[in-house]
Design a protein around this motif. Sequence first.
Motif, PDB file in Angstrom:
ATOM      1  N   LEU A 295       0.689  -1.261   0.159  1.00  0.00           N
ATOM      2  CA  LEU A 295      -0.197   0.020  -0.072  1.00  0.00           C
ATOM      3  C   LEU A 295       0.831   1.466  -0.218  1.00  0.00           C
ATOM      4  CD1 LEU A 295      -2.875  -0.845   2.470  1.00  0.00           C
ATOM      5  CD2 LEU A 295      -3.084  -0.950   0.019  1.00  0.00           C
ATOM      6  N   CYS A 296       1.900   1.168   0.645  1.00  0.00           N
ATOM      7  CA  CYS A 296       2.854   2.451   0.819  1.00  0.00           C
ATOM      8  C   CYS A 296       3.598   2.731  -0.487  1.00  0.00           C
ATOM      9  CB  CYS A 296       4.100   2.098   1.964  1.00  0.00           C
ATOM     10  SG  CYS A 296       4.971   3.462   1.851  1.00  0.00           S
ATOM     11  N   LEU A 297       3.801   1.727  -1.207  1.00  0.00           N
ATOM     12  CA  LEU A 297       4.533   1.758  -2.428  1.00  0.00           C
ATOM     13  C   LEU A 297       3.444   2.134  -3.560  1.00  0.00           C
ATOM     14  CD1 LEU A 297       7.048  -1.322  -2.639  1.00  0.00           C
ATOM     15  CD2 LEU A 297       7.485   0.953  -2.600  1.00  0.00           C
ATOM     16  N   CYS A 298       2.323   1.482  -3.403  1.00  0.00           N
ATOM     17  CA  CYS A 298       1.223   2.018  -4.249  1.00  0.00           C
ATOM     18  C   CYS A 298       0.991   3.373  -4.189  1.00  0.00           C
ATOM     19  CB  CYS A 298      -0.047   1.197  -4.058  1.00  0.00           C
ATOM     20  SG  CYS A 298      -1.529   1.425  -5.293  1.00  0.00           S
ATOM     21  N   GLY A 299       0.737   3.928  -2.823  1.00  0.00           N
ATOM     22  CA  GLY A 299       0.771   5.428  -2.670  1.00  0.00           C
ATOM     23  C   GLY A 299       1.722   6.437  -2.986  1.00  0.00           C
ATOM     24  N   VAL A 300       3.010   5.605  -3.062  1.00  0.00           N
ATOM     25  CA  VAL A 300       4.175   6.655  -3.590  1.00  0.00           C
ATOM     26  C   VAL A 300       3.954   6.714  -5.086  1.00  0.00           C
ATOM     27  CG1 VAL A 300       6.583   6.682  -3.993  1.00  0.00           C
ATOM     28  CG2 VAL A 300       5.765   6.045  -1.619  1.00  0.00           C
ATOM     29  N   ALA A 301       3.803   5.663  -5.629  1.00  0.00           N
ATOM     30  CA  ALA A 301       3.786   5.536  -7.257  1.00  0.00           C
ATOM     31  C   ALA A 301       2.464   6.521  -7.834  1.00  0.00           C
ATOM     32  CB  ALA A 301       3.505   4.288  -7.783  1.00  0.00           C
ATOM     33  N   THR A 302       1.708   6.623  -6.874  1.00  0.00           N
ATOM     34  CA  THR A 302       0.254   7.542  -7.482  1.00  0.00           C
ATOM     35  C   THR A 302       0.573   8.956  -7.139  1.00  0.00           C
ATOM     36  OG1 THR A 302      -1.236   5.733  -6.547  1.00  0.00           O
ATOM     37  CG2 THR A 302      -2.254   8.108  -6.740  1.00  0.00           C
ATOM     38  N   CYS A 303       1.262   9.327  -6.135  1.00  0.00           N
ATOM     39  CA  CYS A 303       1.797  10.647  -5.853  1.00  0.00           C
ATOM     40  C   CYS A 303       2.862  10.987  -7.110  1.00  0.00           C
ATOM     41  CB  CYS A 303       2.450  10.872  -4.696  1.00  0.00           C
ATOM     42  SG  CYS A 303       1.494  10.758  -3.139  1.00  0.00           S
ATOM     43  N   LEU A 304       3.662   9.937  -7.306  1.00  0.00           N
ATOM     44  CA  LEU A 304       4.466  10.406  -8.734  1.00  0.00           C
ATOM     45  C   LEU A 304       3.729  10.335  -9.964  1.00  0.00           C
ATOM     46  CD1 LEU A 304       7.705   8.369  -7.576  1.00  0.00           C
ATOM     47  CD2 LEU A 304       7.130  10.777  -7.202  1.00  0.00           C
ATOM     48  N   CYS A 305       2.544   9.916 -10.234  1.00  0.00           N
ATOM     49  CA  CYS A 305       1.998   9.655 -11.438  1.00  0.00           C
ATOM     50  C   CYS A 305       1.967  10.986 -12.260  1.00  0.00           C
ATOM     51  CB  CYS A 305       0.459   9.296 -11.261  1.00  0.00           C
ATOM     52  SG  CYS A 305      -0.498   9.062 -12.612  1.00  0.00           S
TER      53      CYS A 305
END
Length: 455
Positions: A295-305
């Motif tokens: 979930l943390c990595l998913c959140g980071v990836a979404t912020c960087l989208c």
Amino acid sequence: MSSKSPAVYAWVVVAASFLSHVIIYGISWTTGIFYDTFREEFGSDSMMTSLMTSLSTAFLYGAGPLSGLLTDRFGHRPVAVAGSLVTMLGLAFSSLANSSYFLLVSFGIVSGFGLGLSYIPFISIIGPLFDGSKYLALALGLTACGAGIGTLVFPPLLRFLINLYTWKGAILIVAAISLNLCCAGFLLRPLNEDKGRVDSTKSSTSHRPFRCKASPFGSHLYATLCINGVCLCFGMSIVYAHLASYGVHSTGCSVEASALLYSFVGGANFVGRIVFGLIANQSKVRSVWIYQAALCLCGVATCLCPLATDYRGLVAFSVVFGFLCASIGPLTPKILIDCLGWEMLARAYGYLLIFQAIGQLVGAPAAGWLYDATEIYWTSFLLAGSALILSSVVMFNWVCSGCDGGCCSVGLRPNERPDQGGEGDGEEETPRNGNNWRRSLPSSQTTDTSLNIAT
């Protein structure tokens, strides 16, 4: 439908349940395809349009507990068929919509509620049919993979139908497709017609039905997981509702290409469910750590989208997002089992669905309101990523507790049974780590049909 071999029939049900996942998630997780179309058709703002596209999934989750109660009362087949008919009617009436408020009711509430009614019977019947079988995990895994296939197939199909028949014609055809849930539902014969299970050598008639009387809300860790459910569905709903529109506005790609982004999410989600399912089956792995990290990595990836300025960057994000968010399906039940035990799994998961529905209902409209206020999409994805990271952060309470069994989370004394002094005789409990218990009862007796084992 009759079958000489219960084992053969069980795998027929798995195929029907797989098909149900393809249709249910293919419809509910790809409503973002209609986002720009609805905005242009009704002249609604982003907040209202987001609400139209997110209500369906919210009611899919929210109808879970009620569907479970109805399935307990009337059986799997009637509820699955009724849900299919409700879905078809909701989608069919949506093709006649002349206002956004009409779509809120027909497309969002009615069709979403119908999908929720159908979902629980298809997934809850798997456990009893494979009771005591080593193929239970495989059956559940194959069933859950239908969600990834649906998200892979439906986006290009919907885009093709919209271009060919307009959005009203496309929704009418999807209404017809949803009737396949009705056909699949007729394959779910009453369980008492079964003379055996997959492993007929193991009899469950010697055990009396068991219901855990404790409430999962007695655990502060369960409350943490409910907060986690709100946050993660808040973030995920934003991505699913706005991904296609963001692709068109940020990279200038065609609407057909933007629709394919959901297919990349679906394909990666299919692979992710298999990978995380294998991880969940490893007894030495603490599922909550993997869940939190994903979930943390998913959140980071979404912020960087928003840093992705071309279509290839959005494809990469879609693949990463689809793979990581697939962890929710197989790992959430495992986490609940590890800390609450089998006895509370059905009830705890049923309540958790309500909190996930709240996040789903609020997330996409909030991002739509933010876009209306700022007229830039990166703020919406930053909000989504922050919510996903927060869903990971709140789980530190769970990780730091070292939770490993039921008694540590609901206030039970070591080796104390939750039904002590009440009705119900089951197998002898097995102490773990010297002070925790875990019961091992047949799933047909301990699993309530409100269980959403593979969300």
